[in-house]
Design an enzyme around this catalytic site. Sequence first.
Site, PDB file in Angstrom:
ATOM      1  N   LYS A 112     -18.760 -10.367   7.513  1.00 31.27           N
ATOM      2  CA  LYS A 112     -19.833 -10.227   6.521  1.00 31.27           C
ATOM      3  C   LYS A 112     -20.905 -11.300   6.740  1.00 31.27           C
ATOM      4  CE  LYS A 112     -19.171  -6.585   4.051  1.00 31.27           C
ATOM      5  NZ  LYS A 112     -17.862  -6.111   4.284  1.00 31.27           N
ATOM      6  N   LYS A 195     -13.285   1.269  12.087  1.00 29.88           N
ATOM      7  CA  LYS A 195     -12.719   2.015  10.951  1.00 29.88           C
ATOM      8  C   LYS A 195     -13.819   2.768  10.216  1.00 29.88           C
ATOM      9  CE  LYS A 195     -13.304  -1.603   7.523  1.00 29.88           C
ATOM     10  NZ  LYS A 195     -12.964  -2.134   6.235  1.00 29.88           N
ATOM     11  N   LYS A 198     -18.343   2.796   4.829  1.00 23.20           N
ATOM     12  CA  LYS A 198     -19.648   3.153   4.267  1.00 23.20           C
ATOM     13  C   LYS A 198     -20.754   2.367   4.951  1.00 23.20           C
ATOM     14  CE  LYS A 198     -16.930   3.422   0.423  1.00 23.20           C
ATOM     15  NZ  LYS A 198     -16.352   2.703  -0.691  1.00 23.20           N
TER      16      LYS A 198
HETATM   17  P1  AMP Z   1     -13.074  -0.303   0.155  1.00 24.88           P
HETATM   18  O1  AMP Z   1     -13.839   0.964   0.146  1.00 24.88           O
HETATM   19  O2  AMP Z   1     -13.404  -1.174   1.305  1.00 24.88           O
HETATM   20  O3  AMP Z   1     -13.069  -1.003  -1.174  1.00 24.88           O
HETATM   21  O4  AMP Z   1     -11.553   0.085   0.432  1.00 24.88           O
HETATM   22  C1  AMP Z   1     -10.693   0.566  -0.550  1.00 24.88           C
HETATM   23  C2  AMP Z   1      -9.346   0.907   0.036  1.00 24.88           C
HETATM   24  O5  AMP Z   1      -9.474   1.885   1.055  1.00 24.88           O
HETATM   25  C3  AMP Z   1      -8.607  -0.275   0.684  1.00 24.88           C
HETATM   26  O6  AMP Z   1      -7.242  -0.171   0.409  1.00 24.88           O
HETATM   27  C4  AMP Z   1      -8.870  -0.087   2.141  1.00 24.88           C
HETATM   28  O7  AMP Z   1      -7.853  -0.630   2.951  1.00 24.88           O
HETATM   29  C5  AMP Z   1      -8.899   1.411   2.258  1.00 24.88           C
HETATM   30  N1  AMP Z   1      -9.738   1.808   3.397  1.00 24.88           N
HETATM   31  C6  AMP Z   1     -11.095   1.760   3.464  1.00 24.88           C
HETATM   32  N2  AMP Z   1     -11.522   2.215   4.667  1.00 24.88           N
HETATM   33  C7  AMP Z   1     -10.400   2.546   5.363  1.00 24.88           C
HETATM   34  C8  AMP Z   1     -10.172   3.106   6.653  1.00 24.88           C
HETATM   35  N3  AMP Z   1     -11.184   3.433   7.464  1.00 24.88           N
HETATM   36  N4  AMP Z   1      -8.900   3.320   7.037  1.00 24.88           N
HETATM   37  C9  AMP Z   1      -7.863   3.027   6.205  1.00 24.88           C
HETATM   38  N5  AMP Z   1      -8.008   2.510   4.980  1.00 24.88           N
HETATM   39  C10 AMP Z   1      -9.265   2.284   4.555  1.00 24.88           C
END
Ligand code: AMP
Length: 332
Positions: A112, A195, A198
């Site tokens: 970040k 991965k 967004k």
């Molecule tokens: P976030 O949108 O970053 O707040 O992620 C919320 C949840 O989704 C967390 O548990 C992340 O580990 C999971 N997550 C987000 N992107 C991925 C991805 N590409 N693959 C697996 N898990 C994800």
Amino acid sequence: MKEIVVSGIRPTGKLHLGNYFGAFKNFLILQEQFNSYFFIADYHSLTTHPTPEDLKGSVKRVLAEYIALGLDPEKCTIYLQSDVPETAELYLFLNMNAYLGELERVTSFKEKARTQPNNINAGLLTYPVLMAADILLHRGVKVPVGKDQEQHLEMSRTFANRFNRLYNCEYFPEPQAVSLGESLIRVPGLTDSGKMSKSAGEADSIYLNEEASVLNKKIMRAVTDSGPQEAGAPKSSAVQNLFDLMALVSTQETIQFFEDQHIQGAIRYGDLKKQLANDMEVFIAPLRDKINTMLGNEKLLNEIAAFGAEKARKNAQKTMREVREIIGFGNR
Ligand code: AMP
Ligand code: TRP
């Protein structure tokens, strides 16, 4: 006593396939067996979006998705992080025993700091402390998350153990990242930039309520390599990504067919994508319908949020009374 499950998702947009398979799918299973707390991490989203144009709308959206896809307010506690300000108090206490060196070494912080050089704020540095506060506030032991959160969970264990040692108590249990049935999941994106995320742009993510035509376009435009490799050659990362996505939604038979085509050096990426787009639409269509229906149900969503906030706060207040006592502050 049932084990305690805690997890959250930041309201920085719509939920995508990574959120679903990395985290949410496990929420649905865990709510049946454990004492689960699932929240929307709106405090966390301020580390990257300090003045979100429509935070309320994004929060409402994720809440609608939680409910539409099957989280049940009678089976688990669903709440907004900012409705439980005890989170911020525990964050403050944990921050007193979180060290600059260890925080600076966290991969997500370094990443970040690179991507938003004009806003390397203290909240970003202490992101893992806030996350530990979320979990420890409910004395959570199981934390359903994707692979990208592994290091953060390690930090949560460090902070929990440090607190116990410092105050000579056995108060916080050690939280563990969990994924049911297998190792932690990483869902790749469509642009071969790692991965699914967004922040990698619109073309990278498949959203859970993606319209059929957009879904098709996104998949047909997914990054691949320049052509079928010679027989027996390993897959490029971009092509592996498509196979990884296929593993989430296609039948074993379909996957095997394309694996064989690849091994023979005869695979046509257009066909692979067409099949993936087709299978993905079969998977997404019912989710899309449920989400779109729930989005209009403002009144119900408000009631659910208020109900969850009360349940979560009650537990949080108990923890904070005990934590203040342990540290040595009086409770009045
Ligand atoms: P976030 O949108 O970053 O707040 O992620 C919320 C949840 O989704 C967390 O548990 C992340 O580990 C999971 N997550 C987000 N992107 C991925 C991805 N590409 N693959 C697996 N898990 C994800
Ligand atoms: N950091 C998580 C993510 O971006 C979201 C999150 C915040 C979380 N607090 C949490 C996940 C507590 C599990 C437990 O994916």
